[in-house]
Design an enzyme around this catalytic site. Structure first.
Site, mmCIF file in Angstrom:
data_model
loop_
_atom_site.group_PDB
_atom_site.id
_atom_site.type_symbol
_atom_site.label_atom_id
_atom_site.label_comp_id
_atom_site.label_asym_id
_atom_site.label_seq_id
_atom_site.Cartn_x
_atom_site.Cartn_y
_atom_site.Cartn_z
ATOM 1 C CE LYS A 125 -3.705 -0.230 2.432
ATOM 2 N NZ LYS A 125 -4.315 -0.564 3.931
ATOM 3 N NE ARG A 168 -5.065 3.888 3.524
ATOM 4 C CZ ARG A 168 -5.238 3.659 2.492
ATOM 5 N NH1 ARG A 168 -4.783 4.704 2.023
ATOM 6 N NH2 ARG A 168 -6.038 2.900 1.710
ATOM 7 N N GLY A 219 -8.254 -6.770 4.035
ATOM 8 C CA GLY A 219 -9.263 -6.946 4.973
ATOM 9 C C GLY A 219 -8.644 -7.682 6.236
ATOM 10 C CG MET A 271 -3.171 -7.285 9.372
ATOM 11 S SD MET A 271 -1.330 -7.169 8.940
ATOM 12 C CE MET A 271 -1.591 -6.288 7.306
ATOM 13 N NE ARG A 309 -5.882 -4.666 -3.136
ATOM 14 C CZ ARG A 309 -6.457 -4.625 -2.129
ATOM 15 N NH1 ARG A 309 -5.871 -4.403 -0.988
ATOM 16 N NH2 ARG A 309 -7.735 -4.738 -1.964
ATOM 17 C CG HIS A 335 -10.097 -44.004 -4.400
ATOM 18 N ND1 HIS A 335 -11.246 -44.379 -5.058
ATOM 19 C CD2 HIS A 335 -9.241 -44.904 -5.065
ATOM 20 C CE1 HIS A 335 -10.976 -44.844 -5.969
ATOM 21 N NE2 HIS A 335 -9.707 -45.603 -6.096
ATOM 22 N NE ARG A 354 -2.446 -44.926 -10.841
ATOM 23 C CZ ARG A 354 -2.793 -43.801 -11.429
ATOM 24 N NH1 ARG A 354 -3.479 -43.527 -12.307
ATOM 25 N NH2 ARG A 354 -2.587 -42.504 -10.775
ATOM 26 C CD GLU A 367 6.575 -47.393 -6.384
ATOM 27 O OE1 GLU A 367 5.634 -46.821 -6.258
ATOM 28 O OE2 GLU A 367 6.615 -48.341 -7.208
ATOM 29 C CB SER A 406 8.930 -42.816 -13.676
ATOM 30 O OG SER A 406 7.961 -42.514 -13.508
ATOM 31 N N GLY A 451 7.869 -42.105 -8.393
ATOM 32 C CA GLY A 451 6.385 -42.223 -7.965
ATOM 33 C C GLY A 451 6.492 -41.599 -6.754
ATOM 34 C CG ASN A 474 1.108 -40.347 -5.391
ATOM 35 O OD1 ASN A 474 1.368 -39.119 -5.777
ATOM 36 N ND2 ASN A 474 0.067 -40.756 -6.257
ATOM 37 C CB CYS A 495 4.496 -41.398 -12.720
ATOM 38 S SG CYS A 495 4.973 -42.468 -11.807
ATOM 39 C CE1 TYR A 546 7.538 -39.112 -17.471
ATOM 40 C CE2 TYR A 546 9.832 -39.422 -18.449
ATOM 41 C CZ TYR A 546 8.420 -39.813 -17.731
ATOM 42 O OH TYR A 546 8.578 -40.961 -17.129
HETATM 43 P P1 ADP Z 1 -7.639 -2.248 3.647
HETATM 44 O O1 ADP Z 1 -6.360 -2.454 3.507
HETATM 45 O O2 ADP Z 1 -8.528 -3.111 4.643
HETATM 46 O O3 ADP Z 1 -8.213 -1.873 2.334
HETATM 47 P P2 ADP Z 1 -7.304 0.789 4.099
HETATM 48 O O4 ADP Z 1 -6.377 1.130 4.561
HETATM 49 O O5 ADP Z 1 -7.367 0.639 2.397
HETATM 50 O O6 ADP Z 1 -7.657 -0.766 4.410
HETATM 51 O O7 ADP Z 1 -8.463 1.410 4.360
HETATM 52 C C1 ADP Z 1 -9.819 1.161 4.272
HETATM 53 C C2 ADP Z 1 -10.734 2.277 3.390
HETATM 54 O O8 ADP Z 1 -10.300 3.718 4.481
HETATM 55 C C3 ADP Z 1 -10.023 2.904 1.988
HETATM 56 O O9 ADP Z 1 -10.624 2.147 1.058
HETATM 57 C C4 ADP Z 1 -10.436 4.382 2.249
HETATM 58 O O10 ADP Z 1 -11.775 4.025 1.683
HETATM 59 C C5 ADP Z 1 -10.598 4.762 3.559
HETATM 60 N N1 ADP Z 1 -9.470 5.523 3.920
HETATM 61 C C6 ADP Z 1 -8.104 5.138 4.477
HETATM 62 N N2 ADP Z 1 -7.333 6.104 4.360
HETATM 63 C C7 ADP Z 1 -8.197 7.367 4.260
HETATM 64 C C8 ADP Z 1 -7.874 8.638 3.942
HETATM 65 N N3 ADP Z 1 -6.618 9.136 4.185
HETATM 66 N N4 ADP Z 1 -8.777 9.651 3.739
HETATM 67 C C9 ADP Z 1 -10.150 8.868 3.270
HETATM 68 N N5 ADP Z 1 -10.373 7.431 3.365
HETATM 69 C C10 ADP Z 1 -9.520 6.703 3.798
HETATM 70 MG MG MG Z 2 -10.220 -3.384 5.332
HETATM 71 MG MG MG Z 3 -7.775 -0.748 1.146
#
Ligand code: ADP
Ligand code: MG
Ligand code: MG
Length: 906
Positions: free
Chosen positions: A23, A92, A101, A103, A342, A466, A593, A776, A795, A797, A799, A862, A882
């Site tokens: 990020k 963040r 989502g 952390m 990303r 199996h 086989r 094997e 070859s 094997g 497994n 194999c 192979y």
């Molecule tokens: P995650 O990694 O879970 O996506 P983010 O760090 O991207 O978490 O934050 C989640 C959301 O919070 C972002 O998608 C954005 O909408 C909002 N956010 C984060 N930083 C800012 C900021 N500086 N200004 C406005 N919105 C923010």
């Molecule tokens: Mg999030």
């Molecule tokens: Mg985000």
């Protein structure tokens, strides 16, 4: 100067992911591209690692935070904690690899009881000020003070309060709450914190900031993040970066909003606008499903200027990163701000399409395209598919009744059958019958019935059972370990107790549908169709030029074939499977086989007769009956494989696998063979083994019953001679299983050569063949130099080599493997992914010693690992000729092998 812990966004770039996290590195990159990004700075991942090791801020960090904060305040013209017009920031998390989502992030930090009033006054928008404050308090309570629910049953205490307030105010959406409502909510939130945690919500912004930074550091080790890292192989040592960024606000009113998008469609790969947004919202509202968001294209109607700018940035990002981006944005008073970008996660379909399109657009090279597609993703393109609308409707109708472990992707619908034999017979009568085999588990004698079914579902067993193995080989849809199944074989019915406790009964013949990609079981019929790739290559019901999916699949694999150095063969036991595999690009058979061929209709009887006879003559008589059938099998395979090598493994499983075990079957067999029931039972008893995996099997059978192997070799070579006479080029390779000593190999080679040469001589044929062995056993690796004297090929094997190296029976891992993986004793299941450290080292030893004796020795694998991408790459690295895998994994292996070759160049 001491360690540099912090980088302003102006200082970094996209190549600094290790230090700044994904990020942070991309926020820096976008900043330097001139894209509007709210200013901020990144505390490095190294800082997190130091903090987590010492449980305190490393020396000098506080000072550096102060400095960078001061410069941010200057840039923004606002100060953190200013009661009149405060700077607010987000804190963040962001690791090297994206962990969506997993952390924590905190928004609107810097607000307190005084500055919220300041903002209200300054903006004239009290609703906005208190909306921001209540969000901040809730996030701070959840993340920093640890009030986030710990289990599925618990509810977030702040959500509970918010919902009550909405109800009391008579509104549905949170953006309909008035500023007075929001003020009440703020008070209630603070009271909740006091009640639960015994502390006041901190009013000092410096204390808030420190608390948030520490909480983000700590979130690297929370349970969710740990589980995610395990699943995606992200090392625990990396740590997370922390981004502190000036806030922009999507919740100031109708001219503001927030959203997420992709530069291309992540499901199909199509180059089109894709995403969602919400007006007057903040942060994760869109993703969290608080209100139903609108499609990104609609933004034009609300905020045309910002939309136009967003479209431009979409193009800029896509071509700058040379890949599909997943981005987040916020619009404050019609001004667009980018908050994240990303490379986006995508389906296999999208991966292939995007890679090929980017090459067409001149943006990436074919080498890069090859590296862009996860080999496993090709699975998506090969599986039969449910008509998506039909499946969604079934869900809405409450017809999804259970879930289980996904073992064979794709979609299947059919009538429930409980016995493999029945499935086989029904299909023989009615080739159009669509059947789903439902069982506690499956065993080798179920093969025919499994082949007759569209898919199978078992109550017990895991991803290497199996049923799962056969599903992969046959390309069938499969769900295993579906605990909700209650099978009554006598009454011929299956009961599933659904999530809400209602039982659903399936009698034999009732329709059931399974989605093996999702692991879902449905009541009734859902329409399916073969994948487009299969329609072009296998059923030939679709023209290649009518299917873009096929064309791009073929293009990608053509590039792959031009680059890879590993050969790709298939594990196939029938002409049908061989034909499929060739269509998918197999260059030979690495494992045929012979035992599956023993189960067919009248053969099993002859096989049983052979096993039950006490004399060599008796056995030979029975073998003579099997001979023409085996020969016919091989002829079919040789014709299909024309010109390509075919490795045929002589009989491997212990004989008792072929004997009947149920009383009824025993009586049948006794009657058919004209012997007494007692005799059959006695034979069963004598053949019973305590540990069949390590018992009387493999070449030990050939040693004790040489006539069996002789018959098999004669059948192979006779078939080869006859097919060669038709003008087809044949390349038989006879493989001796379970060899563990040089002398064993020597005796087996003599047996095979004698039997083969007799046939060749009698047929006056020119057919050439090879004799080699499956490696094997660990001992075979160690004495490979001796074995190679009589083996023209090895070859691996893997497994059994994995079982014998670890000393673990694959069928008995269930009890402890999950613990071993959870506690990091094994990084992954060694039956799914080759254990390079142990088994792989033995392979290297065998290669080195085998080559010392016979430099030109042919080397392959194999085991099932031959179709698993990381294992394929390993095989490339150690110099195998192979890999061999099931037909439906051939394209995956082709791509993985090409990736290995391309990665070599880099
Ligand atoms: P995650 O990694 O879970 O996506 P983010 O760090 O991207 O978490 O934050 C989640 C959301 O919070 C972002 O998608 C954005 O909408 C909002 N956010 C984060 N930083 C800012 C900021 N500086 N200004 C406005 N919105 C923010
Ligand atoms: Mg999030
Ligand atoms: Mg985000």
């Amino acid at each position: 100067m001491g360690t540099k812990f912090i980088y302003d966004f102006e200082e970094g770039n996209q190549d600094m992911k290790e230090l700044l996290g994904g990020k942070g590195a991309n926020l820096a990159e976008m900043t330097s591209m001139g894209i509007p990004v709210p200013p901020g700075f990144t505390i490095s991942t190294e800082t997190c690692v130091s903090y987590l090791a010492a449980c305190e801020y490393p020396k000098g960090l506080s000072e550096q935070i102060d400095e960078h904060l001061a410069s941010l305040e200057k840039k923004m013209g606002k100060d953190l904690g200013d009661p009149e017009d405060p700077l607010l920031v987000s804190v963040r998390s962001g690791a090297r690899a994206s962990m969506p989502g997993m952390m924590d992030t905190i928004l609107n930090l810097g607000l307190n009881d005084r500055s919220v009033e300041g903002i209200a006054a300054k903006t004239g928008n009290a609703r906005f000020a208190y909306d921001s404050y209540r969000r901040f308090i809730a996030m701070y309570g959840d993340v920093v003070l640890g009030m986030k629910p710990q289990s599925k049953e618990e509810r977030d205490p702040f959500d509970v309060i918010l919902d009550e307030k909405k109800k009391a105010a008579g509104v549905k959406q949170d953006n309909e709450l008035s500023s007075d409502d929001l003020k009440d909510i703020v008070a209630a939130f603070k009271a909740e914190i006091k009640k639960r945690k015994g502390v006041d919500f901190p009013q000092d912004p410096q204390e808030q900031l420190r608390g948030a930074i520490v909480a983000v550091f700590d979130s690297w080790n929370n349970d969710r993040a740990n589980a995610y890292r395990k699943k995606y192989d992200i090392p625990a040592e990396w740590g997370t970066a922390v981004n502190v960024q000036a806030m922009v606000f999507g919740n100031t009113g109708e001219k503001s909003g927030t959203g997420v998008g992709f530069t291309r469609n992540p499901a199909t790969g199509e180059n089109e606008v894709y995403g969602e947004f919400l007006i007057n919202a903040q942060g994760e509202d869109v993703v969290a499903g608080i209100r139903t968001p609108e499609k990104l294209g609609e933004l034009d109607k609300y905020l045309p200027q910002a939309y136009c700018e967003l479209l431009k940035i979409r193009d800029v990002l896509d071509s700058h990163y040379r890949d599909m981006q997943d981005f987040e944005f916020t619009i404050q008073d019609d001004k667009l701000w980018m908050l994240q970008t990303r490379s986006g996660k995508r389906t296999g379909f999208a991966a292939v399409r995007i890679a090929c399109d980017l090459v067409d657009e001149g943006i990436i090279t074919p080498d890069e395209a090859i590296l862009r597609v996860e080999p496993e993703g090709l699975n998506d393109l090969l599986r039969p598919i449910f008509d998506n609308e039909a499946k969604e409707q079934a869900k809405r109708d409450g017809r999804m009744v259970a879930t289980g472990t996904k073992a064979g992707p794709g979609a299947a619908t059919g009538k429930v059958v409980l016995f493999a034999q029945d499935a086989h017979e029904i299909k023989a009568q009615d080739p159009d019958a669509r059947l789903l085999l439902v069982r506690h588990e499956t065993s080798p004698e179920d093969i025919k019935g499994m082949d007759a079914a569209e898919g199978f579902i078992t109550q017990f067993g895991g991803a290497t059972s199996h049923a799962a193995l056969v599903a992969r080989q046959m390309g069938k849809v499969c769900i295993v370990g579906c605990a909700a199944l209650d099978i009554d074989y006598d009454k011929k019915k299956v009961t599933i107790v659904t999530g809400d406790g209602t039982p659903v009964v399936f009698n034999e013949g009732d329709w059931m549908s399974i989605d093996g990609t999702a692991g879902e079981v449905y009541q009734g019929m859902i329409e399916t169709m073969p994948s487009e790739v299969e329609q072009v290559l296998i059923t030939k019901t679709l023209d290649a030029d009518k299917s873009l999916v096929y064309q791009q699949f073929a293009k990608l694999l053509e590039w792959a074939d031009e680059r890879r150095r590993l050969g790709i063969r298939t594990n196939a036991d029938t002409p049908g499977q061989s034909e499929q595999a060739v269509a998918f690009g197999a260059e030979g058979i690495g494992l045929c086989r012979t035992e599956h061929m023993f189960f067919g209709g009248d053969r099993i009887l002859a096989v049983r007769q052979m096993i039950l006879s006490d004399s060599v003559e008796g056995r030979k008589e029975a073998l003579a009956k099997i001979f023409p059938m085996q020969k016919a099998d091989f002829e079919g395979i040789f014709r299909v494989m024309a010109g390509r090598p075919v490795t045929i493994r002589l009989l491997d499983p212990p004989l008792h696998e072929f004997l009947p075990h149920e009383a009824d079957d025993i009586a049948d067999v006794a009657r058919e063979l004209g012997v007494s029931v007692e005799e059959v039972e006695e034979r069963n008893r004598r053949l019973k083994e305590a540990n069949p995996m390590l018992g009387h099997r493999g070449c030990r059978l050939g040693m004790t019953y040489p006539e069996i192997y002789e018959m098999q070799v004669q059948a192979v070579i006779r078939a080869a001679c006859e097919v060669a006479r038709e003008g087809v080029d044949v390349k038989p390779e006879i493989m001796i299983p379970l060899v563990g000593s040089s002398r064993e190999m020597q005796v087996m080679r003599e047996l095979a050569v004698k039997a083969a040469d007799e046939v060749i001589c009698a047929e006056k044929s020119e057919v050439k063949y090879m004799v080699g062995t499956m490696i094997e056993l660990p001992r075979a690796c160690v004495v490979a130099d001796g074995i190679a004297q009589n083996a023209e090929f090895f070859s691996f094997g893997t497994n059994d080599l994995t079982q014998t190296t670890f000393g673990i029976s694959r069928d008995d891992v269930k009890g402890f493997l999950p613990t071993y993986i959870a506690r990091d004793i094994y990084a992954v299941d060694p039956f799914q992914r080759l254990d390079q450290e142990g088994v792989g080292d033995l392979m290297k030893l065998a290669i080195e010693r085998g080559r010392a004796t016979r430099p030109e020795i042919k080397l392959g694998i194999c085991g099932e690992h031959g179709g698993e991408p990381t294992s394929v790459k390993f095989c490339h690295k150690i110099g195998l000729n192979y890999v061999s895998c099931s037909p439906f994994r051939v394209p995956i292996a082709r791509l993985a092998a090409a990736q290995a070759a391309v990665e070599d160049k880099a």
